[in-house]
Enzyme design. Structure first.
Site, mmCIF file in Angstrom:
data_model
loop_
_atom_site.group_PDB
_atom_site.id
_atom_site.type_symbol
_atom_site.label_atom_id
_atom_site.label_comp_id
_atom_site.label_asym_id
_atom_site.label_seq_id
_atom_site.Cartn_x
_atom_site.Cartn_y
_atom_site.Cartn_z
ATOM 1 N N ARG A 14 0.813 -1.228 0.000
ATOM 2 C CA ARG A 14 0.000 0.000 0.000
ATOM 3 C C ARG A 14 0.845 1.277 0.000
ATOM 4 O O ARG A 14 0.498 2.291 0.599
ATOM 5 C CB ARG A 14 -0.954 0.013 1.221
ATOM 6 C CG ARG A 14 -1.867 -1.182 1.314
ATOM 7 C CD ARG A 14 -2.812 -1.339 0.133
ATOM 8 N NE ARG A 14 -3.523 -2.605 0.215
ATOM 9 C CZ ARG A 14 -3.157 -3.718 -0.437
ATOM 10 N NH1 ARG A 14 -2.095 -3.717 -1.243
ATOM 11 N NH2 ARG A 14 -3.843 -4.823 -0.309
ATOM 12 N N SER A 34 -10.848 -2.284 3.237
ATOM 13 C CA SER A 34 -10.140 -2.420 4.515
ATOM 14 C C SER A 34 -9.802 -1.034 5.044
ATOM 15 O O SER A 34 -9.115 -0.265 4.363
ATOM 16 C CB SER A 34 -8.843 -3.202 4.328
ATOM 17 O OG SER A 34 -9.142 -4.483 3.859
ATOM 18 N N GLU A 46 -5.531 2.636 6.327
ATOM 19 C CA GLU A 46 -5.191 2.431 4.909
ATOM 20 C C GLU A 46 -5.900 3.513 4.084
ATOM 21 O O GLU A 46 -5.383 3.999 3.090
ATOM 22 C CB GLU A 46 -5.655 1.038 4.462
ATOM 23 C CG GLU A 46 -5.424 0.813 2.981
ATOM 24 C CD GLU A 46 -5.663 -0.611 2.517
ATOM 25 O OE1 GLU A 46 -5.397 -1.561 3.286
ATOM 26 O OE2 GLU A 46 -6.128 -0.771 1.376
HETATM 27 C C1 LIG Z 1 -15.552 -2.698 -1.268
HETATM 28 C C2 LIG Z 1 -14.079 -2.392 -1.421
HETATM 29 C C3 LIG Z 1 -13.174 -3.425 -1.567
HETATM 30 C C4 LIG Z 1 -11.808 -3.156 -1.704
HETATM 31 N N1 LIG Z 1 -10.944 -4.194 -1.856
HETATM 32 C C5 LIG Z 1 -9.627 -3.931 -2.023
HETATM 33 C C6 LIG Z 1 -8.700 -5.016 -2.208
HETATM 34 O O1 LIG Z 1 -9.060 -6.174 -2.259
HETATM 35 N N2 LIG Z 1 -7.392 -4.692 -2.348
HETATM 36 C C7 LIG Z 1 -6.941 -3.403 -2.315
HETATM 37 O O2 LIG Z 1 -5.737 -3.175 -2.464
HETATM 38 N N3 LIG Z 1 -7.795 -2.373 -2.138
HETATM 39 C C8 LIG Z 1 -9.132 -2.605 -1.998
HETATM 40 N N4 LIG Z 1 -9.996 -1.563 -1.824
HETATM 41 C C9 LIG Z 1 -9.463 -0.192 -1.738
HETATM 42 C C10 LIG Z 1 -9.361 0.549 -3.083
HETATM 43 O O3 LIG Z 1 -10.254 0.030 -4.046
HETATM 44 C C11 LIG Z 1 -7.930 0.483 -3.628
HETATM 45 O O4 LIG Z 1 -7.014 1.088 -2.749
HETATM 46 C C12 LIG Z 1 -7.811 1.195 -4.990
HETATM 47 O O5 LIG Z 1 -6.541 0.968 -5.520
HETATM 48 C C13 LIG Z 1 -8.055 2.687 -4.897
HETATM 49 O O6 LIG Z 1 -8.254 3.164 -6.214
HETATM 50 P P1 LIG Z 1 -9.130 4.468 -6.477
HETATM 51 O O7 LIG Z 1 -9.089 4.760 -7.916
HETATM 52 O O8 LIG Z 1 -10.478 4.328 -5.889
HETATM 53 O O9 LIG Z 1 -8.274 5.528 -5.695
HETATM 54 P P2 LIG Z 1 -8.799 6.778 -4.854
HETATM 55 O O10 LIG Z 1 -9.532 6.299 -3.658
HETATM 56 O O11 LIG Z 1 -9.499 7.720 -5.749
HETATM 57 O O12 LIG Z 1 -7.409 7.385 -4.400
HETATM 58 C C14 LIG Z 1 -6.559 6.668 -3.537
HETATM 59 C C15 LIG Z 1 -5.200 7.358 -3.535
HETATM 60 O O13 LIG Z 1 -4.631 7.223 -4.834
HETATM 61 C C16 LIG Z 1 -4.325 8.507 -5.358
HETATM 62 N N5 LIG Z 1 -4.555 8.487 -6.794
HETATM 63 C C17 LIG Z 1 -5.699 8.159 -7.444
HETATM 64 N N6 LIG Z 1 -5.517 8.252 -8.759
HETATM 65 C C18 LIG Z 1 -4.237 8.665 -8.940
HETATM 66 C C19 LIG Z 1 -3.472 8.962 -10.080
HETATM 67 N N7 LIG Z 1 -3.947 8.886 -11.326
HETATM 68 N N8 LIG Z 1 -2.178 9.364 -9.906
HETATM 69 C C20 LIG Z 1 -1.647 9.474 -8.656
HETATM 70 N N9 LIG Z 1 -2.353 9.204 -7.534
HETATM 71 C C21 LIG Z 1 -3.620 8.807 -7.689
HETATM 72 C C22 LIG Z 1 -5.255 9.472 -4.641
HETATM 73 O O14 LIG Z 1 -4.728 10.781 -4.627
HETATM 74 C C23 LIG Z 1 -5.324 8.850 -3.263
HETATM 75 O O15 LIG Z 1 -4.236 9.239 -2.479
HETATM 76 C C24 LIG Z 1 -11.360 -1.818 -1.694
HETATM 77 C C25 LIG Z 1 -12.295 -0.772 -1.566
HETATM 78 C C26 LIG Z 1 -13.635 -1.050 -1.436
HETATM 79 C C27 LIG Z 1 -14.612 0.087 -1.325
#
Ligand SMILES: Cc1cc2nc3c(=O)[nH]c(=O)nc-3n(C[C@H](O)[C@H](O)[C@H](O)COP(=O)(O)OP(=O)(O)OC[C@H]3O[C@@H](n4cnc5c(N)ncnc54)[C@H](O)[C@@H]3O)c2cc1C
Length: 303
Positions: free
Chosen positions: A177, A228, A298
């Site tokens: 992460r 998480s 996280e």
């Molecule tokens: C139901 C559920 C299940 C999940 N299961 C998992 C799992 O199994 N494994 C896991 O690892 N995670 C899981 N997650 C968490 C999440 O989906 C991941 O961390 C995912 O990678 C976040 O992506 P996002 O586009 O939603 O990022 P965001 O929530 O929009 O952003 C997260 C971070 O990434 C940064 N960011 C976003 N886009 C960019 C970009 N283009 N360039 C630079 N920085 C950027 C943002 O600034 C922020 O700091 C889960 C979430 C939910 C709601």
């Protein structure tokens, strides 16, 4: 003049076609479904538009926050004095030579995984059920069921200080992460290159379906959450520590430690960001008292 008044003028002049909004409620853009307004929010449609927007933002001294699918973030109820930039309209995807796949930052991992499967490319089945975008997944080194971004990425195009450069997976320094992007919040992933392998379409589909079924059985997907809530502490599982501390079902207002999976804080209806933050603190304190382990969020919290 406030930074946003300056930016409003510049955008009107230089990026008139940009989807650009004032006082946009973040609750509509993040999976927790909470959070007050961002002073300004923009939805660039291409890398060029994003690059131009960031240059204007810098000139106007705007604080910028890049948002993917908003599935790992929390904004406070008061809102945020920043320009939030959504990558949600940056969704190009193409096959490249040698079992490589290019995906722009705003694509959901689900779409990329299905596209790979339909083209007989294996490696992304683990990512199919992670609800994030490509950019967010690279930033967080998203992972599940034994796979992580680190294993399948060749590299990514990163915009920083006005320049876009290709960074190899090694240069991106992906670990649990954490990545170059978490350590350099001003750097933006524009797109990623996945290095996959030939596979059997039906077998990949089966694996994706099996992993989704596991997810549905163990996670409270019927409620808004950010997955998480806490990172896995070395040698432990956050969910197990929370459960052992007797915290399943603990609630503050509309926020609750899921009964189904103690590692998830959910919005069971009507939660505020303050409810979620207070509950997270209570969980941290209680787990620390019962196990001596201090859980680290996280979820990325923006104030
Ligand atoms: C139901 C559920 C299940 C999940 N299961 C998992 C799992 O199994 N494994 C896991 O690892 N995670 C899981 N997650 C968490 C999440 O989906 C991941 O961390 C995912 O990678 C976040 O992506 P996002 O586009 O939603 O990022 P965001 O929530 O929009 O952003 C997260 C971070 O990434 C940064 N960011 C976003 N886009 C960019 C970009 N283009 N360039 C630079 N920085 C950027 C943002 O600034 C922020 O700091 C889960 C979430 C939910 C709601």
């Amino acid at each position: 003049m406030a930074w946003y008044q300056d930016l409003d003028k510049q955008i009107k002049k230089q990026l008139p076609g940009l989807d650009y909004r004032a006082e946009e409620p973040m609750a509509g853009h993040i999976s927790f479904r909470v959070g007050g307004p961002a002073k300004r929010m923009a939805f660039p449609r291409s890398g060029e538009e994003l690059t131009a927007l960031l240059a204007l933002a810098e000139a106007c001294r705007a604080r910028t926050i890049v948002l993917g699918n908003g599935t790992n973030v929390l904004f406070t109820d008061e809102g945020i004095d920043a320009l939030v930039i959504s990558t949600g309209k940056m969704c190009d995807m193409a096959l490249r030579e040698g079992n490589h796949l290019y995906a722009e930052a705003g694509l959901s991992l689900a779409r990329v995984a299905v596209f790979a499967q339909q083209n007989g490319l294996d490696g992304l089945a683990f990512a199919h059920g992670i609800p994030g975008s490509v950019g967010g997944a690279v930033c967080m080194n998203a992972g599940a069921y034994g796979g992580e971004m680190k294993d399948v990425l060749a590299g990514a195009w990163v915009l920083e200080n006005g320049e876009t450069r290709y960074m190899t997976v090694e240069a991106l320094s992906l670990s649990y992460r954490r990545s170059y992007l978490t350590d350099h919040p001003e750097a933006v992933v524009m797109g990623a290159l996945f290095a996959l392998r030939q596979g059997d379409k039906a077998a990949i589909r089966r694996e994706m379906d099996e992993l989704m079924a596991k997810r549905k059985a163990s996670q409270p997907l019927e409620y808004p959450s950010a997955g998480s809530t806490f990172k896995r502490p070395q040698g432990y599982f956050a969910g197990a520590l929370i459960q052992e501390a007797g915290l399943k079902g603990l609630a503050v207002g509309g926020a609750q430690v899921s009964e189904k999976h103690a590692g998830f804080v959910i919005n069971r209806g009507g939660a505020s960001a303050a409810d979620i933050l207070t509950l997270m603190e209570q969980v941290q304190q209680a787990v620390y008292r019962s196990s001596g382990v201090m859980l680290e969020p996280e979820v990325r919290i923006y104030r």
